[in-house]
Design an enzyme around this catalytic site. Structure first.
Site, mmCIF file in Angstrom:
data_model
loop_
_atom_site.group_PDB
_atom_site.id
_atom_site.type_symbol
_atom_site.label_atom_id
_atom_site.label_comp_id
_atom_site.label_asym_id
_atom_site.label_seq_id
_atom_site.Cartn_x
_atom_site.Cartn_y
_atom_site.Cartn_z
ATOM 1 N N TYR A 51 0.806 -1.224 0.000
ATOM 2 C CA TYR A 51 0.000 0.000 0.000
ATOM 3 C C TYR A 51 0.836 1.270 0.000
ATOM 4 O O TYR A 51 0.331 2.349 0.322
ATOM 5 C CB TYR A 51 -0.928 0.002 1.226
ATOM 6 N N SER A 165 17.440 16.041 25.321
ATOM 7 C CA SER A 165 16.986 15.477 24.048
ATOM 8 C C SER A 165 15.495 15.686 23.824
ATOM 9 O O SER A 165 15.041 15.939 22.702
ATOM 10 C CB SER A 165 17.297 13.978 23.997
ATOM 11 N N HIS A 213 -32.994 -2.018 13.768
ATOM 12 C CA HIS A 213 -32.812 -3.383 14.288
ATOM 13 C C HIS A 213 -32.891 -4.408 13.159
ATOM 14 O O HIS A 213 -33.266 -5.564 13.382
ATOM 15 C CB HIS A 213 -33.842 -3.713 15.377
ATOM 16 N N SER A 337 -14.888 -11.941 -8.234
ATOM 17 C CA SER A 337 -14.614 -13.143 -7.458
ATOM 18 C C SER A 337 -13.732 -14.054 -8.282
ATOM 19 O O SER A 337 -13.882 -14.134 -9.507
ATOM 20 C CB SER A 337 -15.930 -13.858 -7.116
ATOM 21 N N SER A 338 -12.809 -14.763 -7.620
ATOM 22 C CA SER A 338 -11.890 -15.622 -8.362
ATOM 23 C C SER A 338 -12.586 -16.838 -8.951
ATOM 24 O O SER A 338 -12.044 -17.496 -9.844
ATOM 25 C CB SER A 338 -10.743 -16.071 -7.446
#
Length: 505
Positions: A51, A165, A213, A337-338
């Site tokens: 990414y 520091s 709901h 979808s594969s």
């Protein structure tokens, strides 16, 4: 992470090392190439690998190299501040050319600078001390570019003067986070809010069955529901836009002890305040060795809240896709979808969900850890703050996925209409409310409106004819009966369309 060294043991040598057979011959495991030996650039984490493109703008703000550049920037500005304000007696005033030379050290900070700092840190075993030595070398080299008359070699001991520091680190992190939020994260966040608001306006009047709901409920419009989410996100954006970025430069325990011991006549509190504010930060007057990091916890809580609202958006849109309310526009050559050719999976929103959860986990940990430091100092904040980049990176990646996902959606009003037409019982609310109002106005026969509608609608589907017949037998005033009889699930959306206009308020 240390790199594994290649095994140089000859194949014929007998060894007892793990990973060899009884005769010392290498097993298949030894023959595998160690990727870290091939190139150290192979990423361990997805943000620096798969990414990288989506989060690359954060590298200029939240990477280790960016941190070191910010440290150099703080040290340079501190040196300029001390000399410009004549804080330390005897220190020369720098010329404009000398000040620009110092600032060029920051502007030209590059891969060679990173490598030099890394080499120095291997000796110092201290990151900020390495920065101090790095800058001092630049002062010593100044005559080569500015001539022998430059005073820069004479002020090397003003580099890191009276600083611990954490004086440098807290200011560096504040500048880095401020830049990352303002220049990278906020523009992306505003972008997704803008995309969503545009969709809300476009679909303000498209009727849609609501679900409370998970059950069919009073109809709304698609635009109004998107506007709710846009409004929520916008509120969080405004909070983040107003964030404070605090800083301090007051010594080892926040007392200006070294400062006053060295130059007791200086107003070090005023020097500290003007310096921090010169950097564009808010001065924190009361600290231990560390700036308390409360501002970071506040900011990260707001970003995490934005994340969680965006997560709610992702799950809602995912659900609308599953209901058929949105069709996904498949890109050329994209595989849904594969194994099932008909499918276009809502992967953008699922990817966003996961990354938002990771980001929130990191932001929550940052916020919880950074506000606590034992007595005047412990080092838990040091390693914790090195994870600010991944926290924002996963959020930025999620925003990118949501924006791409939204751009690939087409609303399907026909699908929404089919759902509305199949759920006439949702008008029971409208009828019983009209009966209540009529009863209060003195119309007889309006008793038990809720119970009568419950008997008509609960647990079964009714048709438009069923509802109109029921209304006709109630004895309502003619205008009320006519209004209810003309109503359909698609027209029972109240002020939903008009409410979308509040996005522009």
């Amino acid at each position: 992470m240390s790199q594994s060294q290649p095994d140089t043991t000859p194949d014929s040598a007998a060894t007892t090392d793990a990973g060899t057979g009884a005769t010392g011959a290498p097993t298949a495991r030894d023959e595998r190439v160690h990727l870290a030996d091939v190139t150290p650039a192979i990423a361990l984490g997805p943000l620096d690998g798969r990414y990288r493109g989506a989060v690359a703008p954060l590298v200029d703000h939240l990477s280790e190299a960016a941190l070191n550049r910010a440290r150099v920037h703080v040290e340079v500005e501190w040196l300029i501040h001390l000399t410009s304000h004549h804080v330390v007696p005897g220190a020369p005033t720098l010329s404009s050319e000398e000040r620009e030379y110092l600032r060029d050290v920051v502007r030209t900070f590059d891969a060679e600078s990173v490598a030099e700092l890394a080499e120095t840190e291997r000796v110092t075993v201290h990151d900020v001390k390495a920065v101090e030595y790095f800058l001092k070398r630049r002062l010593e080299l100044a005559p080569d570019l500015l001539g022998e008359d430059t005073v820069l070699p004479d002020v090397t001991e003003l580099v890191h003067f009276a600083c611990t520091s954490e004086d440098v680190n807290n200011l560096s992190y504040a500048l880095l986070v401020q830049g990352a939020v303002r220049d990278v994260w906020l523009p992306a966040a505003r972008g997704v809010v803008g995309d969503l608001a545009t969709m809300a306006r476009e679909h303000a009047g498209v009727p849609m069955l609501a679900r409370t709901h998970g059950q069919p409920a009073t109809p709304t419009t698609l635009g109004k529901e998107l506007a709710v989410l846009a409004h929520r996100l916008q509120r969080q954006v405004r909070r983040i836009e107003g964030a404070e970025y605090l800083g301090k430069i007051n010594g080892a325990t926040g007392t200006y002890g070294a400062h006053l011991a060295a130059v007791p006549g200086a107003d070090w509190v005023a020097v500290s305040r003007t310096f921090v504010e010169h950097l564009g930060l808010t001065w924190n007057p009361l600290t231990t060795q560390i700036e308390s990091h409360d501002w970071q916890a506040e900011l990260y809580a707001d970003v995490a809240r934005f994340n969680r609202v965006l997560h709610n958006l992702a799950t809602d849109v995912w659900t609308y896709i599953s209901l058929g309310y949105f069709a996904q526009v498949r890109g050329q050559g994209t595989v849904g979808s594969s194994t099932m050719p008909h499918k276009v999976n809502p992967i953008r929103f699922e990817n966003a969900e996961a990354n938002l959860e990771i980001s929130c986990a990191l932001l929550d940990t940052l916020g919880a850890t950074l506000v606590t430091s034992r007595l005047q100092r412990d080092l838990t904040d040091s390693t914790t703050q090195r994870n600010i980049g991944p926290a924002f990176g996963h959020s930025l990646l999620a925003i990118d996925n949501v924006r791409r996902g939204l751009a690939g959606l087409d609303a399907d009003p026909a699908a929404m209409q089919r759902d509305l037409d199949a759920n006439w019982e949702v008008l029971g609310e409208a009828v019983q409310s009209a009966m209540r109002a009529a009863g209060i106005a003195g119309v007889p026969g309006m008793d038990q409106p809720y119970e009568r509608l419950k008997e008509l609608t609960r647990g079964r589907r009714i048709t438009g004819e069923d509802l109109r017949a029921f209304v006709a037998g109630l004895g309502l005033p003619d205008d009320v009966a006519a209004r209810l009889s003309a109503m359909t699930p698609a027209t029972y959306t109240g002020a939903a369309e008009d409410l979308v206009r509040h996005l522009d308020a």
